[in-house]
Design a protein around this motif. Structure first.
Motif, PDB file in Angstrom:
ATOM      1  N   ARG A 290      33.865  72.790  20.844  1.00 24.47           N
ATOM      2  CA  ARG A 290      33.661  71.471  19.716  1.00 24.47           C
ATOM      3  C   ARG A 290      35.098  70.851  19.596  1.00 24.47           C
ATOM      4  NH1 ARG A 290      28.987  71.315  16.241  1.00 24.47           N
ATOM      5  NH2 ARG A 290      30.359  70.954  14.739  1.00 24.47           N
ATOM      6  N   VAL A 291      35.315  69.703  19.750  1.00 21.76           N
ATOM      7  CA  VAL A 291      36.486  69.096  19.737  1.00 21.76           C
ATOM      8  C   VAL A 291      36.665  67.842  18.687  1.00 21.76           C
ATOM      9  CG1 VAL A 291      38.320  67.605  21.311  1.00 21.76           C
ATOM     10  CG2 VAL A 291      36.811  69.361  22.466  1.00 21.76           C
ATOM     11  N   ALA A 292      37.810  67.965  17.924  1.00 21.60           N
ATOM     12  CA  ALA A 292      37.887  66.719  17.219  1.00 21.60           C
ATOM     13  C   ALA A 292      39.478  66.028  17.711  1.00 21.60           C
ATOM     14  CB  ALA A 292      38.186  67.352  15.800  1.00 21.60           C
ATOM     15  N   GLN A 293      39.451  64.880  17.285  1.00 19.32           N
ATOM     16  CA  GLN A 293      40.568  64.159  17.633  1.00 19.32           C
ATOM     17  C   GLN A 293      41.965  64.445  17.280  1.00 19.32           C
ATOM     18  OE1 GLN A 293      38.641  60.086  17.139  1.00 19.32           O
ATOM     19  NE2 GLN A 293      39.417  59.594  18.967  1.00 19.32           N
ATOM     20  N   VAL A 294      41.894  64.902  16.145  1.00 18.49           N
ATOM     21  CA  VAL A 294      43.229  65.636  15.527  1.00 18.49           C
ATOM     22  C   VAL A 294      42.957  66.838  14.721  1.00 18.49           C
ATOM     23  CG1 VAL A 294      44.650  63.455  15.587  1.00 18.49           C
ATOM     24  CG2 VAL A 294      43.381  64.040  13.474  1.00 18.49           C
TER      25      VAL A 294
ATOM     26  N   MET B  62      47.512  66.757  17.317  1.00 15.28           N
ATOM     27  CA  MET B  62      46.976  66.977  18.458  1.00 15.28           C
ATOM     28  C   MET B  62      45.486  67.465  18.334  1.00 15.28           C
ATOM     29  SD  MET B  62      48.874  66.779  20.724  1.00 15.28           S
ATOM     30  CE  MET B  62      48.401  67.579  22.471  1.00 15.28           C
ATOM     31  N   PRO B  63      44.422  67.380  19.255  1.00 15.31           N
ATOM     32  CA  PRO B  63      42.970  67.624  19.149  1.00 15.31           C
ATOM     33  C   PRO B  63      42.911  69.161  18.693  1.00 15.31           C
ATOM     34  CG  PRO B  63      43.359  66.634  21.162  1.00 15.31           C
ATOM     35  CD  PRO B  63      44.647  66.850  20.672  1.00 15.31           C
ATOM     36  N   ARG B  64      41.973  69.268  17.858  1.00 17.62           N
ATOM     37  CA  ARG B  64      41.426  70.469  17.266  1.00 17.62           C
ATOM     38  C   ARG B  64      40.327  71.024  18.072  1.00 17.62           C
ATOM     39  NH1 ARG B  64      39.291  69.406  12.975  1.00 17.62           N
ATOM     40  NH2 ARG B  64      37.144  70.106  13.222  1.00 17.62           N
ATOM     41  N   ILE B  65      40.315  72.198  18.857  1.00 15.47           N
ATOM     42  CA  ILE B  65      39.578  72.675  19.735  1.00 15.47           C
ATOM     43  C   ILE B  65      38.763  74.089  19.179  1.00 15.47           C
ATOM     44  CG2 ILE B  65      38.954  73.543  22.017  1.00 15.47           C
ATOM     45  CD1 ILE B  65      41.457  71.838  22.909  1.00 15.47           C
ATOM     46  N   GLU B  66      37.599  74.130  18.789  1.00 11.90           N
ATOM     47  CA  GLU B  66      36.777  75.101  18.309  1.00 11.90           C
ATOM     48  C   GLU B  66      36.164  75.952  19.385  1.00 11.90           C
ATOM     49  OE1 GLU B  66      34.212  73.812  15.187  1.00 11.90           O
ATOM     50  OE2 GLU B  66      35.959  72.883  14.115  1.00 11.90           O
TER      51      GLU B  66
ATOM     52  N   THR C 245      36.155  56.344  20.884  1.00 14.39           N
ATOM     53  CA  THR C 245      35.995  57.756  20.569  1.00 14.39           C
ATOM     54  C   THR C 245      35.272  58.601  21.621  1.00 14.39           C
ATOM     55  OG1 THR C 245      36.028  57.211  18.206  1.00 14.39           O
ATOM     56  CG2 THR C 245      35.077  59.193  18.778  1.00 14.39           C
ATOM     57  N   GLN C 246      34.260  57.897  21.994  1.00 11.05           N
ATOM     58  CA  GLN C 246      33.514  58.427  23.412  1.00 11.05           C
ATOM     59  C   GLN C 246      34.543  58.687  24.667  1.00 11.05           C
ATOM     60  OE1 GLN C 246      30.238  55.707  23.584  1.00 11.05           O
ATOM     61  NE2 GLN C 246      28.867  56.924  22.215  1.00 11.05           N
ATOM     62  N   ARG C 247      35.293  57.596  24.724  1.00  3.32           N
ATOM     63  CA  ARG C 247      36.004  57.933  25.898  1.00  3.32           C
ATOM     64  C   ARG C 247      37.032  59.071  25.687  1.00  3.32           C
ATOM     65  NH1 ARG C 247      34.460  57.586  29.855  1.00  3.32           N
ATOM     66  NH2 ARG C 247      36.360  58.242  30.383  1.00  3.32           N
TER      67      ARG C 247
ATOM     68  N   ASP D 235      42.592  67.730  11.494  1.00  2.00           N
ATOM     69  CA  ASP D 235      41.761  67.686  10.226  1.00  2.00           C
ATOM     70  C   ASP D 235      40.623  66.601  10.499  1.00  2.00           C
ATOM     71  OD1 ASP D 235      43.373  65.433  10.366  1.00  2.00           O
ATOM     72  OD2 ASP D 235      44.022  65.675   8.137  1.00  2.00           O
ATOM     73  N   ALA D 236      40.409  66.195  11.378  1.00  2.00           N
ATOM     74  CA  ALA D 236      39.204  65.194  11.873  1.00  2.00           C
ATOM     75  C   ALA D 236      37.914  65.972  11.981  1.00  2.00           C
ATOM     76  CB  ALA D 236      39.680  64.069  13.015  1.00  2.00           C
ATOM     77  N   PRO D 237      36.941  65.285  11.792  1.00  2.00           N
ATOM     78  CA  PRO D 237      35.590  65.762  12.244  1.00  2.00           C
ATOM     79  C   PRO D 237      35.195  65.920  13.513  1.00  2.00           C
ATOM     80  CG  PRO D 237      35.228  63.490  11.641  1.00  2.00           C
ATOM     81  CD  PRO D 237      36.615  63.802  11.142  1.00  2.00           C
ATOM     82  N   VAL D 238      34.494  66.898  14.150  1.00  2.67           N
ATOM     83  CA  VAL D 238      34.102  67.044  15.355  1.00  2.67           C
ATOM     84  C   VAL D 238      33.504  65.795  16.051  1.00  2.67           C
ATOM     85  CG1 VAL D 238      32.387  68.376  16.974  1.00  2.67           C
ATOM     86  CG2 VAL D 238      33.811  69.609  14.895  1.00  2.67           C
ATOM     87  N   CYS D 239      33.990  65.497  17.203  1.00  2.00           N
ATOM     88  CA  CYS D 239      33.471  64.282  17.862  1.00  2.00           C
ATOM     89  C   CYS D 239      32.531  64.404  19.093  1.00  2.00           C
ATOM     90  CB  CYS D 239      34.711  63.239  17.997  1.00  2.00           C
ATOM     91  SG  CYS D 239      35.643  63.774  19.379  1.00  2.00           S
ATOM     92  N   CYS D 240      32.720  65.553  19.472  1.00  2.00           N
ATOM     93  CA  CYS D 240      31.680  65.981  20.657  1.00  2.00           C
ATOM     94  C   CYS D 240      31.778  67.515  20.713  1.00  2.00           C
ATOM     95  CB  CYS D 240      32.451  65.335  21.952  1.00  2.00           C
ATOM     96  SG  CYS D 240      33.838  66.090  22.540  1.00  2.00           S
ATOM     97  N   GLU D 241      30.624  68.096  21.519  1.00  2.00           N
ATOM     98  CA  GLU D 241      30.661  69.389  21.844  1.00  2.00           C
ATOM     99  C   GLU D 241      30.360  69.495  23.531  1.00  2.00           C
ATOM    100  OE1 GLU D 241      27.813  71.226  19.262  1.00  2.00           O
ATOM    101  OE2 GLU D 241      26.345  70.817  20.826  1.00  2.00           O
ATOM    102  N   ILE D 242      30.855  70.577  24.059  1.00  2.00           N
ATOM    103  CA  ILE D 242      30.598  70.706  25.484  1.00  2.00           C
ATOM    104  C   ILE D 242      30.093  72.218  25.657  1.00  2.00           C
ATOM    105  CG2 ILE D 242      33.076  70.999  26.153  1.00  2.00           C
ATOM    106  CD1 ILE D 242      32.308  70.057  28.896  1.00  2.00           C
ATOM    107  N   ARG D 243      28.636  72.402  26.087  1.00  2.00           N
ATOM    108  CA  ARG D 243      28.183  73.795  26.368  1.00  2.00           C
ATOM    109  C   ARG D 243      28.723  73.880  27.701  1.00  2.00           C
ATOM    110  NH1 ARG D 243      25.343  76.514  22.626  1.00  2.00           N
ATOM    111  NH2 ARG D 243      25.095  75.340  20.573  1.00  2.00           N
TER     112      ARG D 243
END
Length: 302
Positions: free
Chosen positions: A92-96, A77-81, A126-128, A98-106
């Protein structure tokens, strides 16, 4: 050619929100199209939140914010920091996990305004993923006090009424839903992963389709009354029993989205979950992945 920026307005479960960004990104979102409304819909209605979408060459490490919470409980499942400062949230969200962060939302503290930042040149899928998950999170947070619950559930509609099937990833929600579709030819899938529950002023509980539906594309802009909510558990034989209010509440809480580590958000979730538990029969179905389980569930939840 410079990208064309557009603004689109959407309505999900009665709540309006707006996205601004590159037309190519927003047009390439078939899941959002059924929920788009004219941009002047906000003229006489409350806009729940507003998101601006931008891209950068590289996502920088967080600055000016403090770590608050990280959700990486399930490997697939996605990792949410989650970070925060005095006047904003940063996710900051990663797809799973242990994956790198792919986006952030302020987000502003009240979740009404947000800036979503994507990695420039990232694959379209990935953007979608980033847009869908950021907006889905923001929707859950911004509507916590609106008698709405964004659920992790599959929903089947049969004879004008909906059943929600709850369960952690891999429990068999989608499989059980397919057994209903195979057994009852007039039944159909409303949503496969993230429907929205609403409790109206009379206490009646409804379920809405949403733009977020997991692995099965199903983006129906419909509202259906809820007949029952069913917790699934795999078992060597089929059986069903009512859930006690305390067990029903606990499972509803674990199955809805929201910023549960924030007391103010929990106040809204608590009142809505309590109303759902009082207003809808809830059951535990121990089952095999077969049509007999669908038949048993249908008879018990009429």
């Amino acid at each position: 050619m410079m990208p064309k920026e557009v603004t689109y307005t959407y309505r999900v479960a009665g709540q309006l929100f707006r996205l601004r960004g590159d037309e190519r990104l927003l047009m390439a979102a078939p899941n959002m199209a059924p929920f788009r409304v004219p941009d002047d819909s906000c003229a006489d209605a409350d806009l729940r939140f507003d998101v601006s979408i931008r891209t950068v060459a590289a996502l920088a490490e967080p600055e000016g914010v403090e770590p608050f919470f990280t959700d990486n409980s399930e490997a697939d499942m996605p990792r949410i920091e989650i970070y925060r400062s005095a006047d904003e949230w940063l996710f900051r969200v990663a797809q799973v996990a242990d994956a790198p962060v792919c986006c952030e939302i302020r987000m502003s503290k009240d979740f009404r305004r947000a800036v979503l930042t994507l990695q420039e040149g990232a694959p379209v899928h990935t953007q979608r993923f980033a847009i869908d998950n950021a907006v889905m999170l923001l929707y859950a947070f911004a509507t916590a006090h609106c008698s709405l619950l964004e659920m992790h559930a599959a929903v089947v509609v049969h004879e004008g009424k909906a059943r929600l099937f709850l369960g952690h990833s891999g429990t068999g929600k989608s499989t059980h839903a397919r057994q209903w579709l195979a057994q009852y030819h007039t039944a159909y899938l409303l949503n496969d992963d993230n429907p929205v529950l609403q409790v109206d002023t009379d206490g009646k509980v409804w379920v809405y389709g949403s733009p977020w539906s997991g692995k099965t594309p199903c983006y129906r802009n419909e509202r259906v009354p809820v007949a029952a909510i069913v917790q699934l558990e795999q078992a060597p034989q089929n059986s069903i029993e009512p859930l006690s209010p305390s067990h029903a509440y606990a499972y509803m809480l674990s199955s809805c989205s929201g910023l549960k580590v924030l007391h103010e958000a929990m106040d809204g979730l608590h009142s809505t979950i309590s109303a759902v538990v009082l207003g809808v029969p809830m059951f535990k179905l121990r089952c095999l992945p077969d049509k007999a389980a669908a038949q048993l569930c249908c008879e018990a939840t009429k």
